[in-house]
Design an enzyme around this catalytic site. Sequence first.
Site, PDB file in Angstrom:
ATOM      1  N   THR A  85      -4.621   6.146   1.314  1.00 40.86           N
ATOM      2  CA  THR A  85      -5.040   7.524   1.606  1.00 40.86           C
ATOM      3  C   THR A  85      -5.768   8.140   0.413  1.00 40.86           C
ATOM      4  O   THR A  85      -5.580   9.317   0.082  1.00 40.86           O
ATOM      5  CB  THR A  85      -3.844   8.407   2.019  1.00 40.86           C
ATOM      6  N   ARG A  92       0.477  10.370   0.143  1.00 39.15           N
ATOM      7  CA  ARG A  92       0.781  11.463   1.065  1.00 39.15           C
ATOM      8  C   ARG A  92       2.021  12.247   0.660  1.00 39.15           C
ATOM      9  O   ARG A  92       2.442  13.151   1.382  1.00 39.15           O
ATOM     10  CB  ARG A  92       0.989  10.913   2.487  1.00 39.15           C
ATOM     11  N   GLU A 111       0.849  -1.195   0.000  1.00 34.35           N
ATOM     12  CA  GLU A 111       0.000   0.000   0.000  1.00 34.35           C
ATOM     13  C   GLU A 111       0.879   1.236   0.000  1.00 34.35           C
ATOM     14  O   GLU A 111       1.556   1.529   0.989  1.00 34.35           O
ATOM     15  CB  GLU A 111      -0.922   0.031   1.219  1.00 34.35           C
ATOM     16  N   LYS A 159     -11.318  -1.675   5.815  1.00 30.37           N
ATOM     17  CA  LYS A 159     -10.165  -1.337   6.647  1.00 30.37           C
ATOM     18  C   LYS A 159     -10.690  -0.825   7.985  1.00 30.37           C
ATOM     19  O   LYS A 159     -11.511   0.092   8.022  1.00 30.37           O
ATOM     20  CB  LYS A 159      -9.343  -0.262   5.937  1.00 30.37           C
TER      21      LYS A 159
END
Length: 221
Positions: free
Chosen positions: A82, A59, A55, A142
Amino acid sequence: MPADCANALSMMQDTEALLAVLRRAPVVPVLIVDNVDYAVPLAKALVAGGLPALEVTMRTPVALDVIKAMASVEGAFVGAGTVLDPEMADAAKAAGATYMVSPGATPTLLAHALKIGMPLLPGVATASEAMMARECGYRIMKFFPAGPAGGPTYLKALSSPLAELTFCPTGGVSAANARDYLSLPNVVCVGGSWVAPDDAMRSGDWARIEALAAEAVKLAV
């Protein structure tokens, strides 16, 4: 049911396809990478250590380039983390991500992921949020932030009333407590950043990262 979800309900989350990726190892490395040069050796080290589902969090300014580079590594299944909105989802798909992860979930994002056929692991922290994602066609989620949201005790409490749902806890998960989550019947894997320390990346210590990944594989219960 939220209107956005109703429009996309016929295209339910591809549960089996997502499970096939997440079941490959007990830990999904959560990666914050700010240098594209780290991408390929990092992915190779993690895959060699036994952690193929990656993953890459969105960011940093180079996150999309990192996803593109990692997607070229044999054996790597690269996801974008994200992801906050449809625009980020489209960019992640274009970069070569095979799945997406979000810290939370809005009806707009849930519906858009289904619309573009991009597997999404939506973030939820409460039973109500999990039920909302379920209404939108999602069955794998998640659990985030896992530690502050109640940890293994809370997640275990959801296993009976929400028995058809499966979770990947992330946030506050470490080598020390991963097995507490992995032993739960409604947990398929955990997400964690400890397998790719920032100092190891900056020093190019890929052997250390491979060793940490190999240790993480042993956490399977």
